[in-house]
Design a protein around this motif. Structure first.
Motif, PDB file in Angstrom:
ATOM      1  N   ARG A 154       0.822  -1.215   0.000  1.00  0.00           N
ATOM      2  CA  ARG A 154       0.000   0.000   0.000  1.00  0.00           C
ATOM      3  C   ARG A 154       0.862   1.274   0.000  1.00  0.00           C
ATOM      4  NH1 ARG A 154      -4.437  -0.565  -1.792  1.00  0.00           N
ATOM      5  NH2 ARG A 154      -5.207  -2.113  -0.379  1.00  0.00           N
ATOM      6  N   TYR A 155       1.972   1.245   0.772  1.00  0.00           N
ATOM      7  CA  TYR A 155       2.837   2.423   0.860  1.00  0.00           C
ATOM      8  C   TYR A 155       3.410   2.779  -0.504  1.00  0.00           C
ATOM      9  CZ  TYR A 155       2.730   1.810   5.928  1.00  0.00           C
ATOM     10  OH  TYR A 155       2.332   1.691   7.222  1.00  0.00           O
ATOM     11  N   GLU A 157       2.115   2.007  -3.383  1.00  0.00           N
ATOM     12  CA  GLU A 157       1.040   2.457  -4.265  1.00  0.00           C
ATOM     13  C   GLU A 157       0.723   3.929  -4.030  1.00  0.00           C
ATOM     14  OE1 GLU A 157      -1.116  -1.929  -4.466  1.00  0.00           O
ATOM     15  OE2 GLU A 157      -2.030  -0.346  -3.288  1.00  0.00           O
ATOM     16  N   VAL A 158       0.704   4.323  -2.751  1.00  0.00           N
ATOM     17  CA  VAL A 158       0.444   5.734  -2.437  1.00  0.00           C
ATOM     18  C   VAL A 158       1.572   6.593  -2.990  1.00  0.00           C
ATOM     19  CG1 VAL A 158       0.238   7.403  -0.560  1.00  0.00           C
ATOM     20  CG2 VAL A 158      -0.996   5.252  -0.427  1.00  0.00           C
ATOM     21  N   ALA A 159       2.819   6.134  -2.782  1.00  0.00           N
ATOM     22  CA  ALA A 159       3.976   6.894  -3.282  1.00  0.00           C
ATOM     23  C   ALA A 159       3.886   7.069  -4.800  1.00  0.00           C
ATOM     24  CB  ALA A 159       5.268   6.179  -2.908  1.00  0.00           C
ATOM     25  N   ARG A 160       3.502   6.010  -5.499  1.00  0.00           N
ATOM     26  CA  ARG A 160       3.369   6.087  -6.966  1.00  0.00           C
ATOM     27  C   ARG A 160       2.302   7.108  -7.343  1.00  0.00           C
ATOM     28  NH1 ARG A 160       4.503   1.292  -9.858  1.00  0.00           N
ATOM     29  NH2 ARG A 160       4.055   2.528 -11.708  1.00  0.00           N
ATOM     30  N   SER A 161       1.179   7.092  -6.603  1.00  0.00           N
ATOM     31  CA  SER A 161       0.090   8.029  -6.941  1.00  0.00           C
ATOM     32  C   SER A 161       0.530   9.472  -6.697  1.00  0.00           C
ATOM     33  CB  SER A 161      -1.180   7.703  -6.152  1.00  0.00           C
ATOM     34  OG  SER A 161      -1.205   8.377  -4.918  1.00  0.00           O
TER      35      SER A 161
ATOM     36  N   LEU B  49      -3.095   0.595 -11.040  1.00  0.00           N
ATOM     37  CA  LEU B  49      -2.456  -0.568 -10.417  1.00  0.00           C
ATOM     38  C   LEU B  49      -2.959  -1.863 -11.052  1.00  0.00           C
ATOM     39  CD1 LEU B  49      -2.787   0.622  -6.730  1.00  0.00           C
ATOM     40  CD2 LEU B  49      -0.705   0.575  -8.079  1.00  0.00           C
ATOM     41  N   PRO B  69       0.793   4.697 -12.595  1.00  0.00           N
ATOM     42  CA  PRO B  69       0.157   5.558 -11.591  1.00  0.00           C
ATOM     43  C   PRO B  69       0.807   6.935 -11.451  1.00  0.00           C
ATOM     44  CG  PRO B  69       0.544   3.364 -10.686  1.00  0.00           C
ATOM     45  CD  PRO B  69       1.157   3.383 -12.046  1.00  0.00           C
ATOM     46  N   GLU B  70       2.164   6.975 -11.528  1.00  0.00           N
ATOM     47  CA  GLU B  70       2.855   8.243 -11.281  1.00  0.00           C
ATOM     48  C   GLU B  70       2.651   9.272 -12.376  1.00  0.00           C
ATOM     49  OE1 GLU B  70       4.230   5.304 -11.619  1.00  0.00           O
ATOM     50  OE2 GLU B  70       6.021   5.327 -12.882  1.00  0.00           O
ATOM     51  N   ILE B  74      -3.418  11.419 -10.278  1.00  0.00           N
ATOM     52  CA  ILE B  74      -4.551  11.132  -9.396  1.00  0.00           C
ATOM     53  C   ILE B  74      -3.983  10.698  -8.046  1.00  0.00           C
ATOM     54  CG2 ILE B  74      -6.625   9.728  -9.053  1.00  0.00           C
ATOM     55  CD1 ILE B  74      -6.663   9.199 -12.062  1.00  0.00           C
ATOM     56  N   TYR B  76      -4.045   9.248  -4.209  1.00  0.00           N
ATOM     57  CA  TYR B  76      -4.780   8.128  -3.634  1.00  0.00           C
ATOM     58  C   TYR B  76      -4.696   8.168  -2.108  1.00  0.00           C
ATOM     59  CZ  TYR B  76      -5.502   3.128  -2.583  1.00  0.00           C
ATOM     60  OH  TYR B  76      -5.940   1.940  -2.076  1.00  0.00           O
ATOM     61  N   ALA B  82      -1.990   4.943   5.057  1.00  0.00           N
ATOM     62  CA  ALA B  82      -0.617   4.639   4.641  1.00  0.00           C
ATOM     63  C   ALA B  82       0.309   5.843   4.730  1.00  0.00           C
ATOM     64  CB  ALA B  82      -0.595   4.041   3.225  1.00  0.00           C
ATOM     65  N   PHE B  84       3.657   7.425   5.590  1.00  0.00           N
ATOM     66  CA  PHE B  84       4.947   6.738   5.616  1.00  0.00           C
ATOM     67  C   PHE B  84       5.515   6.804   7.034  1.00  0.00           C
ATOM     68  CE2 PHE B  84       4.861   8.679   1.187  1.00  0.00           C
ATOM     69  CZ  PHE B  84       4.205   7.578   0.655  1.00  0.00           C
ATOM     70  N   TYR B  95       6.229  14.827   0.226  1.00  0.00           N
ATOM     71  CA  TYR B  95       6.737  13.687  -0.544  1.00  0.00           C
ATOM     72  C   TYR B  95       6.526  13.854  -2.059  1.00  0.00           C
ATOM     73  CZ  TYR B  95       7.841   9.005  -2.079  1.00  0.00           C
ATOM     74  OH  TYR B  95       8.399   7.943  -2.736  1.00  0.00           O
TER      75      TYR B  95
END
Lengths: 258, 364
Positions: A154-155, A157-161, B49, B69-70, B74, B76, B82, B84, B95
């Motif tokens: 999940r971490y 995935e959030v970083a990617r978003s 994803l 995704p990057e 959008i 999330y 989540a 960090f 971040y």
């Protein structure tokens, strides 16, 4: 006798087993001889050789294991289950057999060409590193995979978003979060490499001042009925081993899990 | 505008079938559905994803279906937020800027303005492990908005909070949406939350979007029996269309032993003919018990019957009513003050009216 007492008795049995073995070393402890054996050129060479080869083998193992453990932990791909099972290969095959397989490989045309074009492995320093690498790479991958499995996806995935590339997410989020597990894996891999005997002696032999690592030195001294000398070397290995195990505990248990 | 066209996603045995949705900035589209209905699979597909089997995702007119995704733009916000754990609050919020190597300028100051708006300036240097639940939600919101993302995906982010804090954050999300012109896509199983935050609502059940529309429309007129049941509406009855006038439909409901008038505005979009079999329904709060002293309006769907049970439920009461010569129960919800004025009890004979504009109907 209740279950609690019975189980504790078995725990102490383990202590007496290993404690007794370590304690018996001191029966052959001769003060002056100990120092003489410890500071002899041959012993110091073995210590240096062992530390150097184990460190290099660990670096290579971990460098290979981190990406492969990440792949096994995060992605689905053809052959994944097979590779995952293969990680235990060095554990189920006797180290001597593993060493023999390395020797046999270098007797094939491909192995011969490889040795001619790169470095000499058989009966050489590189052979020790290779033997240690082969025995530890699978274990290192297994340990690192466990560490990465514990880090929620999940971490990342959030970083990617938030705009991080897969590499950025891996280096800034996943790796730091799995840090403690990774350190523990590295230390245990190093310990395993340091204690490696079977494959090393098969590939590199037991030449004093050339390929004689600490475990091989112990074996050689024992073969020559030098019990005192063996005891000294074993105590050195035991001390390094305890330092490693306590170091691992200290690094992995110091802070509560995130 | 974020548009999802004819999206088909397969994950194991589960299939998300032909979803069509859109959300415009500022706005909030809520995907409402029970647990296991496919909401998370859907979000993961929008995020990039999961790859859809079919269909298209467009952001501001641009096809982003194949983008990682990057590169979608959008943000999330997952259920567990989540945050960090190895970074401070400040590092978490920045971040999105750090990975883009932005260390100054308007984007950077926007992040600090956001911090002021959310009232979390005093915790910037703390570890995310040592802040309260409400502060965590605010930090997660700041982190999602700070990179300048207008599109936000929220996956039940408030589900773990207690009522008071949850409501506070409802207002905050509405406020942020308006202030920064955000387009929010949110999934939840909480009906109250969906109707409070959503401008438009889609109800998803077993991988299928059953209904999409403005929230008032979805609230008042469920289009399928599954949607009505998901909303907890038990007042569903079978009926047969008798005749159709310009404004109304007259239907015979044998279960209630009565001829009912339905407003066409609340009816299904498909044409109905005399003889068509339909299911009609009414929300418990739209069935009204008439005070004996009030004159009865002529045209209402009047049912005479008996009160079979009464339950107190905090701010309102639930009254179970059985129409004469029927064995079906109608559930009626009455606000506390109205209930005390009515002065009714179990066994009383009363008249109940089902207002024609409040009866929804769907084809069977």
């Amino acid at each position: 006798m209740n279950l609690k007492r019975l189980s504790i008795a078995f725990a102490f049995l383990t202590l007496f087993l290993y404690g007794g073995l370590i304690g018996s070393l001191f029966y052959f402890y001769r003060g002056p001889l100990f120092l003489e054996a410890l500071f002899s050129d041959r012993t110091l060479f073995s210590i240096r050789l062992s530390l150097a080869t184990a460190t290099i083998a660990t670096i290579i193992s971990v460098a290979v294991a981190v990406p492969s453990a990440y792949a096994l932990s995060r992605f689905d791909f053809p052959g994944k289950r097979f590779i995952d099972t293969l990680l235990e290969f060095p554990m189920i095959v006797s180290p001597a057999a593993l060493g023999a397989m390395i020797l046999i490989f270098f007797s094939t045309p491909l192995g011969e060409v490889l040795q001619e074009r790169t470095v000499q492995f058989v009966f050489a320093f590189a052979g020790i590193v290779l033997a240690q690498f082969v025995t530890t790479a699978g274990v290192a991958t297994r340990l690192l995979k466990a560490a990465l499995d514990e880090t929620p996806r999940r971490y990342e995935e959030v970083a990617r978003s938030l705009g991080a590339s897969p590499f950025q997410a891996f280096f800034t989020i996943t790796l730091p979060l799995a840090k403690r597990g990774i350190i523990a894996s590295v230390i245990l891999t190093w310990a395993k490499a340091l204690g490696e005997f079977g494959a090393t002696i098969t590939v590199a032999g037991s030449m004093a001042m050339k390929t004689e690592t600490l475990p091989i030195a112990i074996f050689m001294r024992l073969s020559g009925a030098d019990i005192e000398g063996s005891a000294v070397l074993i105590l050195i290995l035991v001390s390094i081993g305890f330092a490693i195990l306590y170091g691992t505990r200290f690094l992995t248990e110091k802070t509560p899990h995130a | 505008m974020l548009e999802i066209k004819n999206l088909v996603v397969r994950a194991g045995n589960f299939t998300l079938d032909g979803v069509n949705l859109s959300v415009e900035a500022p706005g909030c589209h809520v995907l409402l559905g029970p647990t296991g209905s496919g909401k998370t699979v859907f979000l993961e597909t929008i995020m990039g994803l999961k790859r859809p089997h079919q269909g298209e995702i467009r952001l501001e007119g641009k096809d982003i279906t194949g983008l990682p995704p990057e590169r979608r733009g959008i943000s999330y916000l997952p259920q567990d937020l989540a945050l960090f754990p190895h970074l401070t609050v400040r590092e978490n919020i920045l971040y999105g800027l750090t990975v883009r190597k932005i260390k100054q300028g308007a984007a950077y100051w926007f992040a600090y303005e956001l911090v002021e708006t959310l009232g979390i300036k005093h915790i910037l240097d703390r570890s995310t492990r040592h802040i309260s639940g409400g502060e965590k939600q605010r930090v997660a919101l700041a982190r999602a908005i700070a990179p300048g993302c207008k599109f936000l995906i929220l996956d039940e982010p408030l589900s773990a909070l207690h009522e008071g804090l949850k409501k506070e954050l409802w207002f905050l999300i509405k406020d942020l949406k308006k202030k920064y012109g955000l387009a929010i896509f949110m999934v939840t199983h909480d009906t109250e939350e969906a109707f409070f935050l959503g401008d438009r609502i889609s109800v998803i059940i077993d991988g299928l979007v059953h209904q999409t529309g403005e929230k008032e429309e979805v609230y008042g007129c469920p289009e399928t029996i599954e949607v009505a049941r998901f909303f907890g509406i038990g007042n569903l009855f079978e009926a047969e269309v008798m005749e159709e006038t310009e404004e109304n439909i007259i239907a015979m409901c044998k279960e209630l032993n009565s001829k009912l008038t339905l407003s066409k505005a609340a009816g299904p979009s498909c044409p109905l003919r005399p003889g068509s079999l339909i299911t009609i329904g009414i929300r418990p709060e739209n069935a009204l018990i008439l005070r004996p002293d009030l004159k009865r309006p002529e045209q209402s769907n009047l049912l005479a019957g008996e009160i079979t049970d009464v339950f107190q439920k905090g701010p309102s009461s639930i009254v179970l009513f059985s129409a004469e010569r029927t064995n079906r129960i109608i559930e009626i919800e009455i606000p506390g003050y109205a209930f005390s004025k009515l002065n009714i009890a179990q066994g009383d004979s009363v008249d109940v009216t089902l207002k024609s504009e409040n009866i929804f109907c769907m084809p069977r």
